[in-house]
Write an enzyme that holds these catalytic residues in place. Structure first.
Site, PDB file in Angstrom:
ATOM      1  N   GLN A 182       0.753   6.491   1.257  1.00 58.97           N
ATOM      2  CA  GLN A 182       1.438   7.559   2.002  1.00 58.97           C
ATOM      3  C   GLN A 182       2.902   7.675   1.611  1.00 58.97           C
ATOM      4  O   GLN A 182       3.626   8.500   2.177  1.00 58.97           O
ATOM      5  CB  GLN A 182       1.328   7.301   3.518  1.00 58.97           C
TER       6      GLN A 182
ATOM      7  N   CYS B 122      -8.811   5.232  10.250  1.00 63.58           N
ATOM      8  CA  CYS B 122      -9.065   3.973   9.525  1.00 63.58           C
ATOM      9  C   CYS B 122      -8.003   2.934   9.863  1.00 63.58           C
ATOM     10  O   CYS B 122      -7.502   2.228   8.984  1.00 63.58           O
ATOM     11  CB  CYS B 122      -9.133   4.200   8.018  1.00 63.58           C
TER      12      CYS B 122
ATOM     13  N   ASP C 174       0.862  -1.184   0.000  1.00 58.34           N
ATOM     14  CA  ASP C 174       0.000   0.000   0.000  1.00 58.34           C
ATOM     15  C   ASP C 174       0.902   1.240   0.000  1.00 58.34           C
ATOM     16  O   ASP C 174       1.515   1.576   1.019  1.00 58.34           O
ATOM     17  CB  ASP C 174      -0.892  -0.047   1.255  1.00 58.34           C
TER      18      ASP C 174
HETATM   19  N1  PMP Z   1      -4.047   3.250   2.702  1.00 60.60           N
HETATM   20  C1  PMP Z   1      -3.526   4.243   3.421  1.00 60.60           C
HETATM   21  C2  PMP Z   1      -2.233   4.022   4.164  1.00 60.60           C
HETATM   22  C3  PMP Z   1      -4.184   5.472   3.488  1.00 60.60           C
HETATM   23  O1  PMP Z   1      -3.665   6.469   4.218  1.00 60.60           O
HETATM   24  C4  PMP Z   1      -5.399   5.640   2.770  1.00 60.60           C
HETATM   25  C5  PMP Z   1      -6.158   6.952   2.819  1.00 60.60           C
HETATM   26  N2  PMP Z   1      -6.405   7.429   4.095  1.00 60.60           N
HETATM   27  C6  PMP Z   1      -5.882   4.571   2.016  1.00 60.60           C
HETATM   28  C7  PMP Z   1      -5.185   3.402   2.014  1.00 60.60           C
HETATM   29  C8  PMP Z   1      -7.174   4.670   1.243  1.00 60.60           C
HETATM   30  O2  PMP Z   1      -7.030   5.490   0.150  1.00 60.60           O
HETATM   31  P1  PMP Z   1      -8.299   5.852  -0.759  1.00 60.60           P
HETATM   32  O3  PMP Z   1      -9.417   6.139   0.184  1.00 60.60           O
HETATM   33  O4  PMP Z   1      -7.857   7.037  -1.509  1.00 60.60           O
HETATM   34  O5  PMP Z   1      -8.595   4.700  -1.612  1.00 60.60           O
END
Ligand code: PMP
Length: 406
Positions: A203, A364, A200
């Site tokens: 960031q 989240c 992922d």
């Molecule tokens: N992974 C990480 C580490 C995030 O910080 C975020 C966004 N807060 C996401 C995934 C999700 O990204 P998106 O909502 O743009 O799909």
């Protein structure tokens, strides 16, 4: 190389001149979503004003221009990340990207009893899709733990890579702790054990040079709106062999070669995985964001943000009763913190009254909150367009609020 005038770059971001509650906006929530430079806003505006048409279908001039702009943005994005454009599927962001891996790669392959390994510091976007497909195929989920400082416990991670583990989901940079994980080393160890890696990069891509080819992962997901681009944009890179072996996730227009009621043949990747009309204007804006970031240079951006991080860490550490969550050796420019006697939401609300935008909540990342035994934290996340004066405003206001609540 001439030094970049970072203060002057603030003028590129129209929203930064706003006032909030009568105070100059201090935007410290870029990890949530970054602000957008005029170049990005104008690229989206120009697309709709002058070129708007659907991609791939029309032979008319505007159709050709729209397709060229869309595919041109893919090419620039691919070069920015050092991958082939054909291996880069454009998505609405990281969430869609990881769901695509989960449903098209993992679900058809995983057998009951096989395992998906995730780290404690994953965002829900790299947890919940795996839970959803694990339930359907009988796979299990295992967690790789972190140290109290917020680093991955690498010895525990290697030990957790047992033969039944088939997939590892790991974040490049934690959105709560700021921890930068040693992705190349992790992917090397996983690969030796036949474990597919899903990184992922949400960031990481906005804040440091990312060379996906050098990381050695199987999948790399990222989101456009944290890297100066429009919301609803992003992408997923995968090794070619995976794209070729994976069935489509969504079916519809654009992703086919021929449709017959008896049998449909699919387009080649990346188009096979881009059903329907994409966010064309958004992707054009993302292309402009890549141009903007590239002109500054990601190494320069990283250095700028690291100096802001060092300054903010030092100043915040001096506030009595303030505890920083996430003390990794390698950190990106964000700081999660708690202030004794103040709930994170109250603190964020009082900061907002002074024009200072920080995020409060679980970010989240419930499993991380459970690890630290807290319901929420405040998070100040920095971008190159922030200043030490803004950090001073944050620190002074926290101190004022602390005294008020204390
Ligand atoms: N992974 C990480 C580490 C995030 O910080 C975020 C966004 N807060 C996401 C995934 C999700 O990204 P998106 O909502 O743009 O799909």
């Amino acid at each position: 190389m001439t030094a970049i005038d970072w203060q002057a770059r603030r003028a590129d971001f129209p929203v930064l001149s706003r006032r909030v509650h009568g105070k100059p906006l201090v935007y410290l929530d870029s990890a949530n979503t970054s602000q957008k430079p005029a170049a990005v806003i104008e690229a989206v505006d120009d697309f709709y004003r002058r070129h708007n048409a659907n991609v791939s279908r029309a032979v008319h001039t505007l159709g050709g221009e729209a397709t060229e702009s869309y595919e041109g943005a893919r090419k620039r994005l691919a070069a920015f990340l050092n991958v082939r454009p054909d291996d880069l599927v454009l998505t609405s962001g990281t969430t869609q990207a990881i769901n695509l891996v989960a449903y098209s790669f993992a679900l058809p392959r995983l057998r009951p009893g096989e395992t998906i390994l995730l780290t404690r510091m994953e965002h829900h976007a790299n947890i919940v899709p795996w839970q959803l497909i694990a339930e359907r195929c009988g796979a299990t989920i295992k967690v790789a733990e972190i140290t109290p400082a917020g680093e991955l416990d690498l010895d525990a991670l290697w030990k957790a890579m047992t033969p039944e583990v088939k997939i590892l989901g790991v974040t490049h940079v934690s959105n709560v702790l700021g921890t930068v994980n040693p992705i190349a080393e992790i992917c090397r160890e996983a690969r030796r054990r036949g474990i597919a890696t899903v990184v992922d990069g949400s960031q990481a891509v906005p804040h440091r040079p990312v060379d996906i080819a050098a990381l050695g992962c199987d999948f790399y997901a990222f989101t456009g709106h944290k890297m100066l681009g429009p919301t609803g944009t992003g992408g997923l890179w995968a090794r070619r062999e995976h794209w070729l072996a994976m069935p489509p996730f969504l079916g519809g227009g654009e992703m086919i070669k021929e449709v017959r009621f008896e049998k449909t043949t699919f387009n080649d990747p990346p188009h096979k995985f881009e059903a329907g009309t994409p966010n064309i204007a958004g992707v054009v804006g993302l292309g402009a964001a890549v141009d903007y970031l590239s002109a500054l240079g990601m190494a320069a951006i990283e250095a700028r943000e690291q100096s802001l991080l060092a300054y903010a860490t030092e100043r915040l550490s001096m506030v009595p009763g303030l505890r920083i969550i996430g003390q990794a050796q390698q950190k990106a420019a964000l700081i999660s913190f708690l202030v004794e006697g103040a709930h994170a939401h109250d603190l964020a609300t009082l900061l907002d009254l002074e024009g200072i935008a920080v995020r409060s909540g679980h970010h989240c990342a419930h499993p991380l909150m459970q690890f630290y035994g807290v319901p929420a934290t405040c998070r100040a996340s920095l971008a190159f367009y922030n200043t030490t004066t803004e950090i001073d405003a944050l620190v002074t206001t926290i101190d004022k609020v602390r005294k008020m609540l204390g």
